[in-house]
Design a protein around this motif. Structure first.
Motif, mmCIF file in Angstrom:
data_model
loop_
_atom_site.group_PDB
_atom_site.id
_atom_site.type_symbol
_atom_site.label_atom_id
_atom_site.label_comp_id
_atom_site.label_asym_id
_atom_site.label_seq_id
_atom_site.Cartn_x
_atom_site.Cartn_y
_atom_site.Cartn_z
ATOM 1 N N TYR A 209 0.868 -1.184 0.000
ATOM 2 C CA TYR A 209 0.000 0.000 0.000
ATOM 3 C C TYR A 209 0.906 1.236 0.000
ATOM 4 N N GLN A 211 0.742 4.371 -0.778
ATOM 5 C CA GLN A 211 0.302 5.714 -0.369
ATOM 6 C C GLN A 211 -0.058 5.825 1.121
ATOM 7 N N SER A 218 0.958 11.492 -1.605
ATOM 8 C CA SER A 218 0.482 12.200 -2.809
ATOM 9 C C SER A 218 1.046 11.609 -4.096
ATOM 10 N N TYR A 220 0.348 9.509 -6.557
ATOM 11 C CA TYR A 220 -0.664 8.736 -7.270
ATOM 12 C C TYR A 220 -1.220 9.585 -8.401
ATOM 13 N N GLN A 222 -4.474 11.472 -9.900
ATOM 14 C CA GLN A 222 -5.797 12.015 -9.577
ATOM 15 C C GLN A 222 -6.574 12.205 -10.880
ATOM 16 N N GLU A 240 -9.296 8.027 -8.238
ATOM 17 C CA GLU A 240 -7.890 8.071 -7.850
ATOM 18 C C GLU A 240 -7.199 6.793 -8.310
ATOM 19 N N LYS A 242 -4.468 4.823 -7.457
ATOM 20 C CA LYS A 242 -3.478 4.611 -6.407
ATOM 21 C C LYS A 242 -2.864 3.225 -6.523
ATOM 22 N N GLN A 248 -1.310 2.183 -10.730
ATOM 23 C CA GLN A 248 -1.798 3.539 -10.946
ATOM 24 C C GLN A 248 -2.226 3.730 -12.405
ATOM 25 N N PRO A 300 -0.194 15.300 -6.726
ATOM 26 C CA PRO A 300 -0.368 14.088 -7.527
ATOM 27 C C PRO A 300 -0.295 14.396 -9.018
#
Length: 398
Positions: A209, A211, A218, A220, A222, A240, A242, A248, A300
């Protein structure tokens, strides 16, 4: 550079690569340092900020000696430059033309302080600008920095082993290094205070994980779709992208597939046509996640759909003094984050021959007659790729 060329510089005025000084002072070393840390430039003495030639009374030989001393010892290491002077009545105009220094040298500094050019000014770099300076000179790579809140448990070891297999490394044979040694040898983790902790590279490529840590919160993509041509329009959808770098990209593309269609009817039958081909978006998003400046926090990558175009905006200037024209011509595969780029190559999400822009351009030409636009905002430190929906668009370089 001769006097005629200096006159031409004076007529154009000060800019990022030209500065005037009415008198000679030792503080000139800061400007020379900034030019050497960037694309080079010319510092002219005996000219006012407005471009008026006023000249310097001081003996020309002494001024040239002082300039030589600054170039040899005033910036921490010798600076490559050409000096010149021209008599103006009873006074002199002096200049020093600083070369652009190659990557691999240590950045230049004056009294242990680094300097860069920001527009027409010589300034001490911000933390992100200093990181970029180190990146350019090949000293400190952001991707190799340790994430202090992460532990080895944050790394998906099965994914890491799978990555080694993709590279042809036989990890099941006997006499293999232990896991920790493998992680350290590949820069996925590094030791701090006798503990093995993931690097930014390790977390963004193999993290469970990525993020969840404050240093990477930040990092990632958007996603947003708007009802108009700019961000002032109503928002239709947000998401998002992520996870790890490849996640991503794939999650952002999945979101686009839901929104990025237009309907074309031929008789009773409907055909769904993408707003732009997925392969161009994938190329832009992959480039964004591997070339972004990870020293810039709180920003992002932006993947935005408007009613007449799509933008992919990445934090950070073009890496390693790369110019817009070089990107658009292809053949310049320079990455700010080499290990991340290599990981995406191994995972077959990108290639390494500098053909990304050429691919996007050719696909868009065939698709709707447009070309992608590359907008490099040096002041705001962003790089934006724009895809247009119609053939009336300009393909300017920002």
């Amino acid at each position: 550079m001769d006097w005629i060329e200096i006159i031409q510089r004076i007529e154009k005025g000060e800019d990022a690569k030209t500065e005037f000084k009415e008198v000679f002072r030792d503080t000139a070393s800061r400007v020379i340092c900034a030019f050497a840390n960037g694309d080079g430039g010319v510092l002219v003495f005996g000219v006012s900020d407005s471009g008026k030639i006023v000249g310097i009374k001081e003996d020309s030989k002494k001024v040239q000696e002082k300039l030589t001393n600054i170039l040899q010892t005033g910036c921490g290491q010798p600076v490559t430059a050409d000096c010149g002077c021209h008599q103006f009545g009873q006074k002199w105009v002096h200049w020093v033309e600083v070369s652009c220094h190659l990557r691999g040298y240590e950045p230049f500094k004056v009294d242990n302080q680094y300097y860069i050019r920001r527009g027409r000014s010589t300034v001490a770099p911000s933390p992100s600008e200093l990181q970029e300076l180190f990146n350019v000179f090949g000293l400190v790579l952001t991707q190799e920095q340790i994430i202090p809140t992460a532990t080895i448990d944050d790394i998906d070891l099965e994914l890491f082993f799978s990555f080694l297999r993709l590279q042809g490394i036989q990890i099941d044979e006997e006499h293999q290094p232990d896991v920790e040694r493998d992680l350290e040898n590949t820069a996925v983790c590094q030791k701090r205070d006798q503990k093995l902790r993931p690097t930014l590279f390790g977390l963004m490529v193999f993290g469970r994980y990525p993020q969840k840590h404050r240093h990477t919160i930040s990092h990632y993509i958007q996603c947003a779709a708007y009802a108009g041509s700019d961000q002032a329009a109503d928002v239709l959808s947000v998401s998002e992208g992520k996870g790890r770098l490849d996640e991503q990209v794939t999650r952002s593309i999945d979101w686009f597939r839901i929104l990025g269609r237009k309907e074309l009817y031929q008789g009773l039958y409907r055909t769904d046509i993408p707003l732009v081909p997925e392969e161009t978006l994938r190329e832009a998003l992959v480039n964004a996640v591997i070339h972004r400046d990870y020293a810039i926090r709180g920003a992002p990558i932006l993947f935005e759909i408007f009613d007449d175009h799509i933008d992919v905006t990445s934090p950070g200037a073009l890496p390693n003094h790369l110019k817009v024209e070089q990107v658009r011509s292809g053949g310049f595969p320079r990455s700010r984050n080499e290990m991340m780029a290599n990981a995406m190559v191994v995972k077959r999400l990108m290639e390494r021959r500098g053909r990304g822009w050429l691919l996007m351009r050719n696909v868009m030409r065939s698709f709707n007659g447009t070309e992608p636009e590359l907008i490099h905002n040096k002041e705001g430190r962003t790089v934006r790729v724009r895809f247009h929906f119609d053939s009336d668009a300009d393909d300017g370089s920002g």
